[in-house]
Design an enzyme around this catalytic site. Structure first.
Site, mmCIF file in Angstrom:
data_model
loop_
_atom_site.group_PDB
_atom_site.id
_atom_site.type_symbol
_atom_site.label_atom_id
_atom_site.label_comp_id
_atom_site.label_asym_id
_atom_site.label_seq_id
_atom_site.Cartn_x
_atom_site.Cartn_y
_atom_site.Cartn_z
ATOM 1 N N ASP A 232 45.109 27.976 -25.082
ATOM 2 C CA ASP A 232 43.718 27.994 -24.626
ATOM 3 C C ASP A 232 43.171 29.402 -24.828
ATOM 4 O O ASP A 232 43.516 30.327 -24.103
ATOM 5 C CB ASP A 232 43.616 27.595 -23.148
ATOM 6 C CG ASP A 232 44.076 26.171 -22.908
ATOM 7 O OD1 ASP A 232 43.740 25.295 -23.720
ATOM 8 O OD2 ASP A 232 44.787 25.939 -21.917
ATOM 9 N N LEU A 233 42.317 29.570 -25.810
ATOM 10 C CA LEU A 233 41.858 30.887 -26.236
ATOM 11 C C LEU A 233 41.267 31.683 -25.079
ATOM 12 O O LEU A 233 40.326 31.223 -24.414
ATOM 13 C CB LEU A 233 40.820 30.740 -27.356
ATOM 14 C CG LEU A 233 40.276 32.033 -27.949
ATOM 15 C CD1 LEU A 233 41.389 32.835 -28.610
ATOM 16 C CD2 LEU A 233 39.158 31.733 -28.939
ATOM 17 N N ASP A 234 41.809 32.872 -24.835
ATOM 18 C CA ASP A 234 41.317 33.812 -23.829
ATOM 19 C C ASP A 234 41.322 33.232 -22.420
ATOM 20 O O ASP A 234 40.576 33.678 -21.555
ATOM 21 C CB ASP A 234 39.905 34.301 -24.183
ATOM 22 C CG ASP A 234 39.880 35.113 -25.450
ATOM 23 O OD1 ASP A 234 40.876 35.790 -25.742
ATOM 24 O OD2 ASP A 234 38.864 35.070 -26.174
ATOM 25 N N GLU A 235 42.170 32.229 -22.172
ATOM 26 C CA GLU A 235 42.197 31.598 -20.853
ATOM 27 C C GLU A 235 43.600 31.589 -20.248
ATOM 28 O O GLU A 235 43.873 30.838 -19.332
ATOM 29 C CB GLU A 235 41.650 30.169 -20.935
ATOM 30 C CG GLU A 235 40.168 30.113 -21.309
ATOM 31 C CD GLU A 235 39.619 28.703 -21.288
ATOM 32 O OE1 GLU A 235 40.291 27.800 -20.731
ATOM 33 O OE2 GLU A 235 38.511 28.492 -21.819
#
Length: 290
Positions: A232-235
């Site tokens: 989950d990109l940047d999460e």
């Protein structure tokens, strides 16, 4: 000044498990029975998740007590209490591979901190999809690997990265403003051992020139977030965040400068805490024993 720890004499035990009575007693009794003297102990009971977390820094006094013996003998205790755990010699540095693209402030900061002894890490390699910081790596005597990335070569580039991780026995991959999105498969293979840094304007100001966007909206805080890398990109689970206050008098360029300063600080803290076994996973969150 405190005396420097001696190899094979000081250790850090970190653990998490379902909460139940007797956990602290079980851990401390084990340490006492193995000539352990507790130097620092921190614990957290997550009552909502009914999960217990603990970090113990201890020394051993018996000369025959070794890391291997401690790991072997703690196994039955861990099995009894369903404990997920790690045990490390505090003098063993974390082997960190640093990845960077065209912004070098975080890389430069990490290299300086490591060279002055404020980070207990070794840096066997720097990897970049550009050659901009090859001279900087050379100045520090660190091997530089140029691994270009295009849509066509992305899989090949990630395979090369994994080769380096295996060949160099890497413990931690640090994305020090590495501006390429890692594949889901790579994120999963580096689960819990890859840290990323980015500005904290997300998700409000995405894409190019976020500081320009933020300036137009009159933001009053500039910040940064360091987190573990997930698909989950940047999460991913957040390790550290910080902010500085700004106002209408700051130009977009000044915001960029302030943002880079806070990014470097936040990433350095995250790397330090990870290398000192102060960060424990708690689902999508972290427990950080500072």
């Amino acid at each position: 000044m405190s005396p420097r720890p001696q190899p094979g004499r000081e250790f850090v035990l970190t653990l998490s498990c379902p909460d139940r009575a007797g956990l602290v007693h079980a851990v401390t009794s084990f340490l006492v029975s193995h000539s352990g003297n507790i130097l620092e102990s921190q614990q957290f009971d997550d009552r909502r998740q009914e999960r217990f977390f603990m970090r113990v820094h201890f020394e051993v006094t018996h000369p025959a007590t070794s890391l291997e013996q401690l790991r072997t003998d703690f196994g039955p205790v861990a099995e009894t209490y369903r404990i997920t755990w790690q045990l490390h010699d505090v003098t063993t540095p974390t082997r960190a591979l640093i990845m960077v693209s065209k912004f070098g402030h975080c890389l430069n900061d990490l290299l300086f901190r490591q060279s002055t002894g404020s980070l207990n890490i070794e840096i066997p390699a720097i990897v970049s999809n550009h050659r901009d910081f090859e001279p900087l790596a050379r100045n520090y005597g660190i091997p530089f690997h140029h691994v270009p990335v295009t849509q066509e070569t992305k899989a090949e580039a990630e395979a090369r990265l994994l080769e380096l991780v295996a060949e160099l026995d890497i413990d931690l991959v640090v994305l020090a403003r590495y501006m390429q999105i890692l594949s889901d498969d790579l994120c999963k293979r580096l689960d819990g051992r890859a840290i990323n840094i980015h500005h904290s304007f997300l998700p409000s100001f995405k894409g190019a020139r976020p500081y320009e966007q933020a300036h137009r909206r009159g933001v009053k805080l500039v910040g940064a977030t360091a987190h573990y890398v997930t698909p989950d990109l940047d999460e991913g689970p957040i390790i550290e965040q910080d902010v500085v206050r700004v106002d209408h008098s700051h130009t977009p360029d000044e915001l960029v400068t302030m943002g880079r300063d806070v990014e470097a600080r936040v990433l350095a803290r995250a790397v330090q805490w990870h290398s000192e076994s102060r960060v424990l996973a708690n689902g999508n969150c972290t427990v950080v024993f500072r």
